[in-house]
Every structure is written in structure tokens, then in C-alpha cells.
Scaffold this motif. Structure first.
Motif, PDB file in Angstrom:
ATOM      1  N   PRO A 217      61.275  18.996   0.446  1.00 46.89           N
ATOM      2  CA  PRO A 217      60.705  18.711   1.771  1.00 46.89           C
ATOM      3  C   PRO A 217      59.515  17.737   1.663  1.00 46.89           C
ATOM      4  O   PRO A 217      58.710  17.827   0.728  1.00 46.89           O
ATOM      5  N   VAL A 218      59.421  16.842   2.610  1.00 47.21           N
ATOM      6  CA  VAL A 218      58.372  15.825   2.612  1.00 47.21           C
ATOM      7  C   VAL A 218      57.040  16.440   3.039  1.00 47.21           C
ATOM      8  O   VAL A 218      56.958  17.131   4.053  1.00 47.21           O
ATOM      9  N   LEU A 219      56.005  16.177   2.259  1.00 45.51           N
ATOM     10  CA  LEU A 219      54.655  16.640   2.599  1.00 45.51           C
ATOM     11  C   LEU A 219      53.892  15.590   3.402  1.00 45.51           C
ATOM     12  O   LEU A 219      53.079  15.917   4.256  1.00 45.51           O
ATOM     13  N   LYS A 220      54.166  14.336   3.108  1.00 41.05           N
ATOM     14  CA  LYS A 220      53.487  13.227   3.787  1.00 41.05           C
ATOM     15  C   LYS A 220      54.415  12.033   3.730  1.00 41.05           C
ATOM     16  O   LYS A 220      55.129  11.838   2.736  1.00 41.05           O
ATOM     17  N   LEU A 221      54.402  11.229   4.827  1.00 40.05           N
ATOM     18  CA  LEU A 221      55.316  10.091   4.899  1.00 40.05           C
ATOM     19  C   LEU A 221      54.612   8.900   5.540  1.00 40.05           C
ATOM     20  O   LEU A 221      53.985   9.024   6.587  1.00 40.05           O
ATOM     21  N   GLU A 222      54.732   7.751   4.886  1.00 42.49           N
ATOM     22  CA  GLU A 222      54.115   6.524   5.397  1.00 42.49           C
ATOM     23  C   GLU A 222      55.084   5.365   5.226  1.00 42.49           C
ATOM     24  O   GLU A 222      55.666   5.183   4.153  1.00 42.49           O
ATOM     25  N   ARG A 223      55.276   4.583   6.290  1.00 43.67           N
ATOM     26  CA  ARG A 223      56.106   3.380   6.160  1.00 43.67           C
ATOM     27  C   ARG A 223      55.210   2.224   5.717  1.00 43.67           C
ATOM     28  O   ARG A 223      54.264   1.875   6.420  1.00 43.67           O
TER      29      ARG A 223
END
Length: 257
Positions: A217-223
């Protein structure tokens, strides 16, 4: 008079540039008799309009911009990628109040995702950039509890089966593997791994669902990149800048314009 004719453009192109619809959909609106110019319904394609003409779709005026604008925003978390929000949460448009014209987000970044977001009033370009057939790549930096296993990486690279079908193969690279939180044992669950994943599809919450499907599972996401646009280290969260002529031309070339 000849100069006026040179400045006139096809009605469907003007509708697309105004963000009403894609050019193909605009053509359909015209053929369905839903578009009028100066109070007269236009029943066929080929009609040209100038800046002085008054255009309506389904009886509603079309707001036209004389100049096209393009901006790159570093979207913060806890901001909605929308023109407005019924729940009263801040939107990306709230961050663009000083822009002289109304611009619209190209695609979406969800509430908990930050990073590079293009906003423009060029409706035709926006439509093409969002269409998967043009293969515009988006690169995300992903924080997960690691280390991520080889089999999970292989699945991401080959395509992951989600509830709405298989994803296209992604480019996945490891960036950092470090300590997620202080621990005396430094178990595997205490490791933080940062990866970069590049996709060209635009499904809802796609990156988060891909990583959840392979058990991380993703904890943090940035494009960090949209097509040829990269925010780099120049834009703080919530800040934006106008695109350069070279950046605009590169996007238009990618979109076949």
C-alpha cells in the motif's frame, strides 16, 4: 474584410479551444443542431466564426478566450483537482486566483496526492493529453513500506490485474531504501522504500491500486513529471508558473497538434 476572413476559425475548433468538448464531440454537437451563432442554429460542419460572433451551446453562451494560457502547478495534498467542491474543500482553482483567465486541470491528482498538474484553457490540447491513445507518460514518486520484492516489481513492470482490467506495463525503478521509523530491531516492516513508476494510462487512483494489488500500500504519492513537464525543485507546494513557448510546443507536438 479579407483580413477578417483570415482571422476566422472553424466553429468546432473554437468550441474545443473554449473547453466545451473535444473537436470530434463538438462536431457532433453541431450536427445535432445544439450550437447557434448569433442566434442562428448551425446545422452543418464547415461554418467559420470570428471573435465578434456570439456562440451558444444548448442555449448557454460559450466563454471564449482570445489567448490560450498554460500553467504548471505543484499541487499540494488536501486540495481537490476540480473547479469547485460541494463540500467546500480547497480546489486547485483556488490556488490560481491571480491567473487572468479561467483555466482547467488536465486530468486528476487525488486528494492525498501531490505534484505536477497542468492547467490550461486550451480544451483541445487538454482532451488529447488525457486520451490514452497519445501515450502521454506520467512519472510518480511512490513511498511504500519495503523492501519491495522482485516478484512485485516484475508484476508492476508487466502489468497488474485490477478490477477494471489489466494495466499496461509500467517502468519501475528503485530510488531510496531507508528507515521508515525509529526501531531497535530494524525489522523489514520498519523499512521505507521510494520508487519511481512511469505509466501512460489515466485510471482513477491507478498507481495506488497497482501497488496495493502487489501487496505494498502507498504511504505517500507525488507526481514528479507530466509528459515533458517537470516541477523540479523550483515550485513549492501550491506554487505555479507559466509554461515556456518550447514546453507548449513540445506538448502540442506530442498531442499531434
Amino acid at each position: 474584410m479579407a483580413q477578417d476572413k483570415e482571422n476566422r476559425e472553424r466553429l468546432q475548433k473554437v468550441l474545443a479551444q473554449a473547453g466545451v468538448a473535444s473537436r470530434r464531440h463538438a462536431e457532433q454537437l453541431i450536427l445535432e443542431g445544439r450550437v447557434s451563432v448569433n442566434g442562428v442554429k448551425i446545422p452543418a460542419l464547415g461554418h467559420k466564426v470570428g471573435t465578434e460572433d456570439y456562440i451558444e451551446v444548448d442555449g448557454k453562451p460559450v466563454q471564449r478566450s482570445e489567448k490560450l494560457h498554460y500553467y504548471l502547478l505543484n499541487k499540494p495534498v488536501s486540495v481537490i483537482t476540480s473547479v469547485n467542491d460541494p463540500q467546500g474543500r480547497p480546489t486547485v482553482i483556488d490556488l490560481m486566483k491571480e491567473v487572468p483567465v479561467r483555466v482547467y486541470p488536465v486530468g486528476r491528482l487525488d486528494y492525498d496526492t501531490s505534484g505536477a498538474l497542468l492547467l490550461t484553457n486550451d480544451g483541445e490540447l487538454a482532451h488529447r493529453l488525457m486520451h490514452p491513445s497519445y501515450g502521454v507518460e506520467k512519472t510518480y514518486r511512490v513511498w511504500v513500506q519495503g523492501p519491495v520484492g522482485i516478484s512485485a516489481l516484475d508484476n508492476l513492470r508487466q502489468g497488474v490485474l485490477l478490477e477494471d482490467g489489466n494495466t499496461a506495463p509500467a517502468i519501475v525503478e528503485r530510488v531510496v531504501c531507508g528507515v521508515l521509523k525509529k526501531s531497535t530491531e530494524k525489522s523489514k516492516s520498519d523499512r521505507l522504500e521510494i520508487l519511481e513508476v512511469t505509466i501512460h494510462e489515466g485510471r482513477n487512483r491507478q498507481v495506488r491500486r497497482m501497488f496495493a494489488a502487489v501487496g505494498y500500500p502507498v504511504l505517500k504519492l507525488e507526481r514528479v513529471r507530466f509528459g515533458s513537464l517537470s516541477q523540479g525543485n523550483t515550485l513549492r507546494p501550491g506554487a505555479y508558473r507559466a509554461l515556456t513557448k518550447e514546453e507548449i510546443q513540445e506538448l502540442r507536438t506530442k498531442a499531434g497538434l
